[in-house]
Design a protein around this motif. Structure first.
Motif, mmCIF file in Angstrom:
data_model
loop_
_atom_site.group_PDB
_atom_site.id
_atom_site.type_symbol
_atom_site.label_atom_id
_atom_site.label_comp_id
_atom_site.label_asym_id
_atom_site.label_seq_id
_atom_site.Cartn_x
_atom_site.Cartn_y
_atom_site.Cartn_z
ATOM 1 N N MET A 1 63.620 58.625 39.799
ATOM 2 C CA MET A 1 62.286 58.352 40.237
ATOM 3 C C MET A 1 62.108 57.649 41.351
ATOM 4 O O MET A 1 63.054 56.691 41.669
ATOM 5 C CB MET A 1 61.303 57.767 38.966
ATOM 6 C CG MET A 1 61.807 58.233 37.572
ATOM 7 S SD MET A 1 61.676 60.322 37.497
ATOM 8 C CE MET A 1 59.812 60.155 37.423
ATOM 9 N N ASP A 2 60.939 57.758 41.921
ATOM 10 C CA ASP A 2 60.551 57.253 43.077
ATOM 11 C C ASP A 2 60.181 55.745 42.744
ATOM 12 O O ASP A 2 59.335 55.620 41.798
ATOM 13 C CB ASP A 2 59.502 57.656 43.940
ATOM 14 C CG ASP A 2 59.188 57.051 45.387
ATOM 15 O OD1 ASP A 2 58.817 55.735 45.291
ATOM 16 O OD2 ASP A 2 59.177 57.667 46.273
ATOM 17 N N ALA A 3 60.640 54.489 43.518
ATOM 18 C CA ALA A 3 60.344 53.282 43.087
ATOM 19 C C ALA A 3 59.078 52.757 43.251
ATOM 20 O O ALA A 3 58.428 52.007 42.504
ATOM 21 C CB ALA A 3 61.393 52.247 43.777
ATOM 22 N N ASP A 4 58.232 53.196 44.293
ATOM 23 C CA ASP A 4 56.877 53.028 44.673
ATOM 24 C C ASP A 4 55.911 53.712 43.947
ATOM 25 O O ASP A 4 54.830 53.511 43.917
ATOM 26 C CB ASP A 4 57.074 53.193 46.076
ATOM 27 C CG ASP A 4 57.626 52.287 47.166
ATOM 28 O OD1 ASP A 4 57.917 50.964 46.462
ATOM 29 O OD2 ASP A 4 58.274 52.474 47.923
ATOM 30 N N GLU A 5 56.266 55.091 43.669
ATOM 31 C CA GLU A 5 55.415 56.132 42.880
ATOM 32 C C GLU A 5 56.196 56.614 41.583
ATOM 33 O O GLU A 5 56.828 57.421 41.728
ATOM 34 C CB GLU A 5 55.154 57.254 43.710
ATOM 35 C CG GLU A 5 54.466 56.953 45.051
ATOM 36 C CD GLU A 5 52.848 56.650 44.842
ATOM 37 O OE1 GLU A 5 52.525 57.007 43.710
ATOM 38 O OE2 GLU A 5 52.410 55.739 45.632
ATOM 39 N N PRO A 6 56.071 55.705 40.524
ATOM 40 C CA PRO A 6 56.630 55.729 39.375
ATOM 41 C C PRO A 6 56.494 57.296 38.793
ATOM 42 O O PRO A 6 57.638 57.527 38.000
ATOM 43 C CB PRO A 6 56.026 54.631 38.458
ATOM 44 C CG PRO A 6 55.185 53.832 39.231
ATOM 45 C CD PRO A 6 54.824 54.469 40.317
ATOM 46 N N ASP A 7 55.584 58.129 38.995
ATOM 47 C CA ASP A 7 55.242 59.324 38.540
ATOM 48 C C ASP A 7 56.029 60.488 39.413
ATOM 49 O O ASP A 7 56.067 61.407 39.032
ATOM 50 C CB ASP A 7 54.066 59.827 38.217
ATOM 51 C CG ASP A 7 53.441 58.711 37.225
ATOM 52 O OD1 ASP A 7 54.074 58.050 36.186
ATOM 53 O OD2 ASP A 7 52.275 58.639 37.183
ATOM 54 N N GLU A 8 56.581 59.955 40.485
ATOM 55 C CA GLU A 8 57.182 60.947 41.665
ATOM 56 C C GLU A 8 58.770 60.977 41.275
ATOM 57 O O GLU A 8 59.307 59.723 41.319
ATOM 58 C CB GLU A 8 56.639 60.475 42.946
ATOM 59 C CG GLU A 8 55.303 60.870 43.187
ATOM 60 C CD GLU A 8 54.929 62.098 43.263
ATOM 61 O OE1 GLU A 8 55.704 62.849 43.680
ATOM 62 O OE2 GLU A 8 53.756 62.313 42.774
ATOM 63 N N MET A 9 59.339 62.199 41.181
ATOM 64 C CA MET A 9 60.811 62.513 41.101
ATOM 65 C C MET A 9 61.290 62.668 42.556
ATOM 66 O O MET A 9 60.978 63.209 43.213
ATOM 67 C CB MET A 9 60.917 63.591 40.246
ATOM 68 C CG MET A 9 62.286 63.913 39.925
ATOM 69 S SD MET A 9 62.718 65.217 39.053
ATOM 70 C CE MET A 9 61.571 66.587 39.647
ATOM 71 N N ARG A 10 62.461 61.608 42.752
ATOM 72 C CA ARG A 10 63.178 61.836 43.969
ATOM 73 C C ARG A 10 64.411 63.045 44.123
ATOM 74 O O ARG A 10 64.318 63.696 44.833
ATOM 75 C CB ARG A 10 63.857 60.416 44.472
ATOM 76 C CG ARG A 10 62.443 59.429 44.589
ATOM 77 C CD ARG A 10 63.614 58.242 45.092
ATOM 78 N NE ARG A 10 63.802 58.275 46.323
ATOM 79 C CZ ARG A 10 64.429 57.233 47.154
ATOM 80 N NH1 ARG A 10 64.656 56.303 46.346
ATOM 81 N NH2 ARG A 10 64.970 57.549 48.270
ATOM 82 N N SER A 11 64.791 63.038 42.694
ATOM 83 C CA SER A 11 65.841 64.200 42.478
ATOM 84 C C SER A 11 66.138 64.357 40.860
ATOM 85 O O SER A 11 65.459 63.531 40.179
ATOM 86 C CB SER A 11 67.252 63.782 43.253
ATOM 87 O OG SER A 11 67.639 62.528 42.594
#
Length: 164
Positions: free
Chosen positions: A40-50
């Motif tokens: 998950m993206d550290a800055d946007e907790p609901d956004e998945m990085r991979s």
């Protein structure tokens, strides 16, 4: 480290892990033995990085590697003391990284993040030890970087987003 566990009725079990470095992983173990791992993206907790999906056998192999069953690094205590909070890490630049096409000096990496680029390894294995300010980032290269954990997290943000 912060670990949370919850039941997913009809699906399986969910584990949320925030690492000491601030990274967030979510692991879902499905009732059919499949595992989904979300970074998950550290800055946007609901956004998945991979994300990666593993079957039961793959998950067991990966867990054995991570647990140190197949290889246990040997890091002497005096080295840990000498390094104190210094971390050396390898970062691969993906094609969508905002730093691609920019020079090290243009991003003012050392002043902005406090971290240092020790070396760059190109896709063809060409090495640039202590690259200068004129080095231009290209996709697929691997950076060998050093700094404290918070500095390296800032560096990753700068490389990915082009700013902090």
């Amino acid at each position: 480290m912060d670990l949370r566990e919850s039941e997913l009725p009809g699906i399986g079990r969910k584990y949320s892990l925030r690492t000491r470095s601030g990274e967030k992983l979510v692991i879902v173990v499905h009732n059919d033995e499949r595992r989904d791992i979300f970074h998950m993206d550290a800055d946007e907790p609901d956004e998945m990085r991979s994300m990666v999906t593993l079957d039961d056998e793959e998950a067991r192999v990966v867990s054995a590697i991570i647990a140190g069953i197949t290889y246990k690094p040997k890091f002497l205590e005096n080295q840990e003391i000498a390094l104190d909070s210094l971390v050396i890490e390898w970062i691969r630049l993906e094609p969508l990284s905002k730093c691609v096409g920019k020079r090290i000096g243009e991003l003012d990496i050392r002043k902005t993040t406090g971290s240092t680029i020790l070396a760059v390894v190109e896709k063809d294995k060409t090495k640039h030890i202590n690259p200068g300010a004129e080095y231009v980032f290209t996709p697929g290269v691997t950076l060998v970087v050093a700094g404290e954990r918070i500095q390296l997290n800032q560096l990753k943000k700068l490389l990915l987003n082009g700013m902090l």
